[in-house]
Design a protein around this motif. Structure first.
Motif, PDB file in Angstrom:
ATOM      1  N   GLY A  69       0.847  -1.187   0.000  1.00 16.01           N
ATOM      2  CA  GLY A  69       0.000   0.000   0.000  1.00 16.01           C
ATOM      3  C   GLY A  69       0.884   1.239   0.000  1.00 16.01           C
ATOM      4  N   ALA A  70       1.141   1.782   1.163  1.00  9.71           N
ATOM      5  CA  ALA A  70       2.046   2.933   1.279  1.00  9.71           C
ATOM      6  C   ALA A  70       2.537   2.980   2.716  1.00  9.71           C
ATOM      7  N   VAL A  71       3.655   3.649   2.938  1.00  6.35           N
ATOM      8  CA  VAL A  71       4.151   3.763   4.307  1.00  6.35           C
ATOM      9  C   VAL A  71       4.366   5.225   4.668  1.00  6.35           C
ATOM     10  N   GLY A  72       4.384   5.493   5.972  1.00  4.53           N
ATOM     11  CA  GLY A  72       4.707   6.826   6.463  1.00  4.53           C
ATOM     12  C   GLY A  72       3.540   7.523   7.118  1.00  4.53           C
ATOM     13  N   GLY A  73       3.880   8.587   7.843  1.00  4.87           N
ATOM     14  CA  GLY A  73       2.859   9.385   8.520  1.00  4.87           C
ATOM     15  C   GLY A  73       3.544  10.306   9.510  1.00  4.87           C
ATOM     16  N   PRO A  74       2.872  11.402   9.870  1.00  3.73           N
ATOM     17  CA  PRO A  74       3.518  12.410  10.720  1.00  3.73           C
ATOM     18  C   PRO A  74       3.949  11.873  12.079  1.00  3.73           C
ATOM     19  N   PRO A  85       9.613   5.027   8.712  1.00  2.74           N
ATOM     20  CA  PRO A  85       8.911   4.102   7.811  1.00  2.74           C
ATOM     21  C   PRO A  85       9.592   3.932   6.457  1.00  2.74           C
ATOM     22  N   GLU A  86      10.130   5.049   5.897  1.00  2.00           N
ATOM     23  CA  GLU A  86      10.743   4.994   4.558  1.00  2.00           C
ATOM     24  C   GLU A  86      11.942   4.047   4.524  1.00  2.00           C
ATOM     25  N   ARG A  87      12.592   3.850   5.687  1.00  2.00           N
ATOM     26  CA  ARG A  87      13.710   2.910   5.753  1.00  2.00           C
ATOM     27  C   ARG A  87      13.243   1.497   5.411  1.00  2.00           C
ATOM     28  N   GLY A  88      11.999   1.219   5.778  1.00  2.00           N
ATOM     29  CA  GLY A  88      11.430  -0.091   5.459  1.00  2.00           C
ATOM     30  C   GLY A  88      11.321  -0.291   3.963  1.00  2.00           C
ATOM     31  N   LEU A  89      10.931   0.778   3.288  1.00  2.00           N
ATOM     32  CA  LEU A  89      10.765   0.740   1.833  1.00  2.00           C
ATOM     33  C   LEU A  89      12.116   0.517   1.132  1.00  2.00           C
ATOM     34  N   LEU A  90      13.112   1.304   1.541  1.00  2.00           N
ATOM     35  CA  LEU A  90      14.442   1.143   0.942  1.00  2.00           C
ATOM     36  C   LEU A  90      14.991  -0.237   1.281  1.00  2.00           C
ATOM     37  N   TYR A 273       4.786  -4.471  -6.096  1.00  2.00           N
ATOM     38  CA  TYR A 273       3.801  -3.666  -6.831  1.00  2.00           C
ATOM     39  C   TYR A 273       3.153  -2.701  -5.860  1.00  2.00           C
ATOM     40  N   GLU A 274       3.117  -1.434  -6.233  1.00  2.00           N
ATOM     41  CA  GLU A 274       2.601  -0.430  -5.299  1.00  2.00           C
ATOM     42  C   GLU A 274       2.116   0.798  -6.063  1.00  2.00           C
ATOM     43  N   PRO A 275       1.184   1.541  -5.481  1.00  2.00           N
ATOM     44  CA  PRO A 275       0.806   2.812  -6.103  1.00  2.00           C
ATOM     45  C   PRO A 275       1.961   3.798  -5.990  1.00  2.00           C
ATOM     46  N   CYS A 276       1.993   4.809  -6.878  1.00  2.00           N
ATOM     47  CA  CYS A 276       3.077   5.799  -6.818  1.00  2.00           C
ATOM     48  C   CYS A 276       2.898   6.798  -5.679  1.00  2.00           C
ATOM     49  N   HIS A 277       1.676   6.904  -5.161  1.00  2.00           N
ATOM     50  CA  HIS A 277       1.438   7.908  -4.126  1.00  2.00           C
ATOM     51  C   HIS A 277       1.846   7.402  -2.741  1.00  2.00           C
ATOM     52  N   GLY A 278       1.748   8.306  -1.758  1.00  2.00           N
ATOM     53  CA  GLY A 278       2.100   7.960  -0.388  1.00  2.00           C
ATOM     54  C   GLY A 278       0.892   7.569   0.440  1.00  2.00           C
ATOM     55  N   SER A 279       1.030   7.701   1.758  1.00  2.00           N
ATOM     56  CA  SER A 279       0.016   7.172   2.675  1.00  2.00           C
ATOM     57  C   SER A 279      -1.112   8.169   2.959  1.00  2.00           C
ATOM     58  N   ALA A 280      -1.036   9.355   2.341  1.00  2.00           N
ATOM     59  CA  ALA A 280      -2.100  10.381   2.419  1.00  2.00           C
ATOM     60  C   ALA A 280      -2.712  10.504   3.813  1.00  2.00           C
ATOM     61  N   PRO A 281      -1.917  10.887   4.819  1.00  2.00           N
ATOM     62  CA  PRO A 281      -2.442  10.958   6.194  1.00  2.00           C
ATOM     63  C   PRO A 281      -3.655  11.872   6.308  1.00  2.00           C
ATOM     64  N   ASP A 282      -3.743  12.885   5.413  1.00  2.00           N
ATOM     65  CA  ASP A 282      -4.864  13.838   5.506  1.00  2.00           C
ATOM     66  C   ASP A 282      -6.226  13.190   5.270  1.00  2.00           C
ATOM     67  N   ILE A 283      -6.272  12.065   4.539  1.00  2.00           N
ATOM     68  CA  ILE A 283      -7.572  11.432   4.284  1.00  2.00           C
ATOM     69  C   ILE A 283      -7.634  10.000   4.832  1.00  2.00           C
ATOM     70  N   ALA A 289     -10.016   7.480  -0.033  1.00  2.00           N
ATOM     71  CA  ALA A 289      -8.882   7.331  -0.950  1.00  2.00           C
ATOM     72  C   ALA A 289      -9.294   6.659  -2.256  1.00  2.00           C
ATOM     73  N   ASN A 290      -8.558   6.975  -3.299  1.00  2.00           N
ATOM     74  CA  ASN A 290      -8.758   6.347  -4.597  1.00  2.00           C
ATOM     75  C   ASN A 290      -7.970   5.018  -4.623  1.00  2.00           C
ATOM     76  N   PRO A 291      -8.652   3.889  -4.739  1.00  2.00           N
ATOM     77  CA  PRO A 291      -7.936   2.608  -4.716  1.00  2.00           C
ATOM     78  C   PRO A 291      -7.442   2.160  -6.093  1.00  2.00           C
ATOM     79  N   GLY A 330     -13.009  11.280  -4.631  1.00  2.00           N
ATOM     80  CA  GLY A 330     -12.903  12.733  -4.474  1.00  2.00           C
ATOM     81  C   GLY A 330     -11.753  13.356  -5.247  1.00  2.00           C
ATOM     82  N   ASP A 331     -10.603  12.676  -5.318  1.00  2.00           N
ATOM     83  CA  ASP A 331      -9.411  13.262  -5.940  1.00  2.00           C
ATOM     84  C   ASP A 331      -9.577  13.466  -7.445  1.00  2.00           C
ATOM     85  N   ILE A 332     -10.470  12.699  -8.093  1.00  2.00           N
ATOM     86  CA  ILE A 332     -10.634  12.847  -9.550  1.00  2.00           C
ATOM     87  C   ILE A 332     -12.058  13.313  -9.904  1.00  2.00           C
TER      88      ILE A 332
HETATM   89  P1  NAD Z   1       0.906  11.542  -0.565  1.00  2.00           P
HETATM   90  O1  NAD Z   1       1.055  10.938  -1.915  1.00  2.00           O
HETATM   91  O2  NAD Z   1       0.632  10.637   0.552  1.00  2.00           O
HETATM   92  O3  NAD Z   1      -0.253  12.648  -0.615  1.00  2.00           O
HETATM   93  C1  NAD Z   1      -0.185  13.815  -1.451  1.00  2.00           C
HETATM   94  C2  NAD Z   1      -1.617  14.331  -1.695  1.00  2.00           C
HETATM   95  O4  NAD Z   1      -2.286  13.445  -2.589  1.00  2.00           O
HETATM   96  C3  NAD Z   1      -2.469  14.376  -0.433  1.00  2.00           C
HETATM   97  O5  NAD Z   1      -3.333  15.487  -0.496  1.00  2.00           O
HETATM   98  C4  NAD Z   1      -3.282  13.098  -0.496  1.00  2.00           C
HETATM   99  O6  NAD Z   1      -4.531  13.186   0.155  1.00  2.00           O
HETATM  100  C5  NAD Z   1      -3.451  12.903  -1.999  1.00  2.00           C
HETATM  101  N1  NAD Z   1      -3.501  11.473  -2.327  1.00  2.00           N
HETATM  102  C6  NAD Z   1      -2.463  10.597  -2.402  1.00  2.00           C
HETATM  103  N2  NAD Z   1      -2.901   9.381  -2.714  1.00  2.00           N
HETATM  104  C7  NAD Z   1      -4.231   9.469  -2.875  1.00  2.00           C
HETATM  105  C8  NAD Z   1      -5.246   8.540  -3.193  1.00  2.00           C
HETATM  106  N3  NAD Z   1      -4.997   7.239  -3.434  1.00  2.00           N
HETATM  107  N4  NAD Z   1      -6.522   8.966  -3.256  1.00  2.00           N
HETATM  108  C9  NAD Z   1      -6.820  10.256  -3.030  1.00  2.00           C
HETATM  109  N5  NAD Z   1      -5.904  11.188  -2.721  1.00  2.00           N
HETATM  110  C10 NAD Z   1      -4.616  10.805  -2.633  1.00  2.00           C
HETATM  111  O7  NAD Z   1       2.242  12.374  -0.300  1.00  2.00           O
HETATM  112  P2  NAD Z   1       2.711  13.164   1.024  1.00  2.00           P
HETATM  113  O8  NAD Z   1       1.542  13.840   1.655  1.00  2.00           O
HETATM  114  O9  NAD Z   1       3.882  13.954   0.591  1.00  2.00           O
HETATM  115  O10 NAD Z   1       3.248  12.033   1.998  1.00  2.00           O
HETATM  116  C11 NAD Z   1       2.476  11.443   3.052  1.00  2.00           C
HETATM  117  C12 NAD Z   1       3.282  10.331   3.673  1.00  2.00           C
HETATM  118  O11 NAD Z   1       3.484   9.290   2.713  1.00  2.00           O
HETATM  119  C13 NAD Z   1       4.663  10.749   4.141  1.00  2.00           C
HETATM  120  O12 NAD Z   1       4.943  10.109   5.365  1.00  2.00           O
HETATM  121  C14 NAD Z   1       5.584  10.241   3.039  1.00  2.00           C
HETATM  122  O13 NAD Z   1       6.880   9.960   3.511  1.00  2.00           O
HETATM  123  C15 NAD Z   1       4.882   8.987   2.635  1.00  2.00           C
HETATM  124  N6  NAD Z   1       5.159   8.527   1.252  1.00  2.00           N
HETATM  125  C16 NAD Z   1       5.210   7.187   1.077  1.00  2.00           C
HETATM  126  C17 NAD Z   1       5.414   6.667  -0.201  1.00  2.00           C
HETATM  127  C18 NAD Z   1       5.407   5.183  -0.362  1.00  2.00           C
HETATM  128  O14 NAD Z   1       4.978   4.472   0.533  1.00  2.00           O
HETATM  129  N7  NAD Z   1       5.834   4.657  -1.486  1.00  2.00           N
HETATM  130  C19 NAD Z   1       5.534   7.529  -1.291  1.00  2.00           C
HETATM  131  C20 NAD Z   1       5.435   8.918  -1.073  1.00  2.00           C
HETATM  132  C21 NAD Z   1       5.238   9.406   0.211  1.00  2.00           C
END
Ligand code: NAD
Length: 353
Positions: A69-74, A85-90, A273-283, A289-291, A330-332
């Motif tokens: 999925g994704a790792v990390g958070g404040p 968390p990112e150390r786990g990824l590397l 295999y993983e999405p390019c985005h992070g763990s999106a702590p805000d949502i 989240a968009n799966p 919501g994101d799209i």
């Molecule tokens: P992020 O990709 O988590 O989020 C960036 C923005 O995109 C946020 O507003 C978030 O809500 C939105 N977003 C991301 N994925 C989404 C989804 N599937 N659906 C809807 N909205 C989505 O990047 P960030 O905020 O810079 O990082 C948050 C945490 O994730 C940090 O701890 C960072 O280190 C970690 N991170 C992890 C990875 C990974 O696991 N491969 C990659 C990038 C960042």
């Protein structure tokens, strides 16, 4: 098919749950899939005192593929570096020797407005960046900051052996065989000898793939062409540092980070295999989240590790169908479309499958 499942942190848990529902469809049709869950990232630090604990290492090593999925958070941002968390990824990328990173950038016509480029430039875009992940200037020695004649000097070493170039080149040619049969190799051979060797080796291996057309482009031009006319590309292959930059540029052509899957492969096509985005702590935890990036990562897993083009194509088609029917997280979301939650998007993809 043994799959190690690492939901990770934040939205990772929610999006991986939807991706597993897609795998369940294939399981119910008789596909032999075994999944085993493990911890990676912040959740692993909390539960086991390490971002890539031994139990996870054992499961990941024994699996044919890893779904992350994704790792990390404040809450972990102030941890000492070994407990981030990112150390786990590397750690897992290195441990599994994942040297080839594949990042498709696909722009679905329905989402053309999400891009900052004109719709006619990007609509229908479907390119794949193949980036070498374990060599180049990021790992070359000597490196560091030293003092010479009383002045600080920073130094890194750009280095590739022909074997490293050959193996990533073959990944790119094979990926092109599953697509539109064009490889564009990106280098800076007019200035950098390392990349002269890169170009020479690409030319040497090209005859092994007579059905694929090889072209070459200098990296500065490639950066420009990606925004001028990105649809001229099919597969683009390049080294670690150029790929780092170009793959982010390419992914942003689509404008929707929630749609972008990725694969990192070893020499035997085992992959993570993983999405390019992070763990999106805000949502996180809100079912918003968009799966789809994670669901499309499952499609890549079936295509690249398990060689099941039919199943992969079915997932891709299901995602297209759901978008064409107007479902959007919501994101799209755009006015006039139907806003759905993370799990409702999963429902729609499962139904379309
Ligand atoms: P992020 O990709 O988590 O989020 C960036 C923005 O995109 C946020 O507003 C978030 O809500 C939105 N977003 C991301 N994925 C989404 C989804 N599937 N659906 C809807 N909205 C989505 O990047 P960030 O905020 O810079 O990082 C948050 C945490 O994730 C940090 O701890 C960072 O280190 C970690 N991170 C992890 C990875 C990974 O696991 N491969 C990659 C990038 C960042």
């Amino acid at each position: 098919m043994k799959i190690c499942v690492l939901p990770g942190d934040g939205i990772g848990v929610e999006i991986v749950a939807q991706a597993l529902r897609v795998l369940d469809v294939f399981k119910s049709e008789g596909m032999k899939i075994e999944t085993e869950h493990a911890l990676l990232g912040g959740c692993a630090v909390d539960a086991a005192g390490s971002p890539y604990p031994e139990a996870t290492q054992n499961i990941a090593r024994a699996a044919d593929a890893v779904l992350l999925g994704a790792v990390g958070g404040p809450q972990w941002d102030n941890n000492p570096r070994p407990l981030r968390p990112e150390r786990g990824l590397l750690g897992i990328r290195k441990d599994l020797n994942l040297f080839a990173n594949l990042r498709p950038a696909v722009l679905y016509p329905e989402l053309a407005n999400a891009s900052t480029l004109k719709p006619e430039v990007v609509s229908g875009l479907d390119i794949m960046i193949v980036r070498e992940l374990t060599g180049d200037i990021y790992f070359g020695e000597p490196r560091g900051i030293t003092v010479e004649n009383g002045k600080r000097v920073g130094r890194n070493t750009m280095i590739y052996s022909e074997d490293e170039i050959r193996r990533i080149g073959r990944v790119a040619f094979k990926a092109a065989q599953k697509r539109n049969k064009k490889v564009c190799s990106v280098d800076k051979m007019n200035v950098l000898e390392t990349t002269q060797l890169w170009r020479d080796v690409m030319i040497e291996i090209a005859p092994e793939y007579p059905d694929v057309e090889l072209s070459h482009m200098l990296v500065d031009n490639a950066a420009m062409q990606l925004v001028r006319n990105p649809k001229q590309f099919d597969v683009m292959v390049t080294g670690n540092i150029f790929g780092d930059i170009l793959s982010d540029e390419a992914s942003m052509l689509t404008g929707s980070i929630g749609m972008l899957p990725s694969a990192s492969l070893d020499e035997n096509n085992k992959g993570m295999y993983e999405p390019c985005h992070g763990s999106a702590p805000d949502i996180a935890g809100k079912n918003l989240a968009n799966p789809l990036a994670t669901i499309l990562s499952v499609s890549m897993m079936l295509r690249y590790t398990f060689n099941d083009e039919v199943a992969a194509g079915r997932i891709d088609a299901a995602v297209k169908k759901v978008l064409a029917a107007g479902y959007r997280t919501g994101d799209i979301y755009e006015p006039g479309t139907k806003k759905v939650s993370c799990s409702e998007m999963g429902d729609q993809v499962v139904a379309a499958l």
